[in-house]
Design an enzyme around this catalytic site. Sequence first.
Site, mmCIF file in Angstrom:
data_model
loop_
_atom_site.group_PDB
_atom_site.id
_atom_site.type_symbol
_atom_site.label_atom_id
_atom_site.label_comp_id
_atom_site.label_asym_id
_atom_site.label_seq_id
_atom_site.Cartn_x
_atom_site.Cartn_y
_atom_site.Cartn_z
ATOM 1 N N GLU A 65 0.810 -1.221 0.000
ATOM 2 C CA GLU A 65 0.000 0.000 0.000
ATOM 3 C C GLU A 65 0.845 1.274 0.000
ATOM 4 O O GLU A 65 0.487 2.263 -0.639
ATOM 5 C CB GLU A 65 -0.951 0.005 1.206
ATOM 6 C CG GLU A 65 -2.129 -0.944 1.088
ATOM 7 C CD GLU A 65 -1.792 -2.367 1.507
ATOM 8 O OE1 GLU A 65 -0.624 -2.600 1.917
ATOM 9 O OE2 GLU A 65 -2.666 -3.251 1.422
ATOM 10 N N HIS A 133 -9.839 -5.513 10.225
ATOM 11 C CA HIS A 133 -10.474 -5.288 8.934
ATOM 12 C C HIS A 133 -11.785 -4.529 9.055
ATOM 13 O O HIS A 133 -12.603 -4.560 8.144
ATOM 14 C CB HIS A 133 -10.765 -6.631 8.235
ATOM 15 C CG HIS A 133 -9.556 -7.422 7.857
ATOM 16 N ND1 HIS A 133 -8.778 -8.060 8.782
ATOM 17 C CD2 HIS A 133 -8.992 -7.664 6.644
ATOM 18 C CE1 HIS A 133 -7.798 -8.682 8.169
ATOM 19 N NE2 HIS A 133 -7.893 -8.449 6.870
#
Length: 326
Positions: A65, A133
């Site tokens: 990322e 998450h």
Amino acid sequence: MSDERQTMTIAQAINSGYHCAMEADDTIVILGEDVADPIGGVFKTTKDLSTRFGTDRVRATPIAEGAIAGTAVGLGLGGYRGVVEVMFFDFSTHVLDQVLNHAAKFRYMTGGATPTPLMVTSVVGSSHFGAQHAQSVEAWFMHTPGINVCFPSTPSDAKGLVQTCLESPDPSLLIQHTGLLYAVKEDVPVGPYRVPLGKATTLRSGNDVTIVSYGTSVRTAVAAADQLASEGIQAEVIDLRSLVPLDFDTVLDSVIRTRRCVVTHEATQFAGPGAEIAARVSEDLFNELLGPVLRVGGLFTPVPFAKTLDRLPTVGRITAKVKQLF
């Protein structure tokens, strides 16, 4: 602008927004894990884009990322518009340096000479994805000047905010929620469509109390308002749509009339976005309020995988908080 409309989910509306924006602007490049066909994104928001526009413009990346965001910053400085897809909002910790320390500051530091347009888009999940998450961490981004922060609750708003963010000279964050991506449908313009940043919408009118919300908590707020109406309390529900810039004018105009306010969101209540909203309303309207501005947010705990703890706002929690003001 075409008048044609089509029934879409939020995921389909975001995809439609990408199609319209990329058709109009060939500098837009989407970067992320599994964004290219045949997968078309884990949540299918980039479906068919690489087939239509090519893999030079829709690039599947390694699981990195920080590198994805850094590439988008470089693209922005070079005259392109990068879209950084971060699979889950929790993973945005890896893009914070590139986006908040660099992209959000370049235009300011250079007197407007180096705008760095890019859009980070990510998904916050429901609790069954577990503690790593499912966090709503929009407050991290809101705290840094120079980046737009959006959290749509409807397909039309999702499409309109995609296009608006992709036309902004500043970096933007567009947050999606797994509980909304396929659960909500409505007729959405097929052609180019824009929703202005910093403009809230009033979903339900009322004169007794103002409920301010955004994202997935908007549906809970509306359901709470319906329950309150059956008990004789008329609640006005405001969907902020964008958190930065934030439409304080609409919020304050409503609270001036209702003289009561409750703010609700899934993000942790402690130091969450509702704290800033409550502070601003209290500061500006202290002498008008009939009670304190109250908040209903996520409990101050990691998101549990098990269903043994209901940490998110519910209709019952919101209605109970509203009744404290009467």
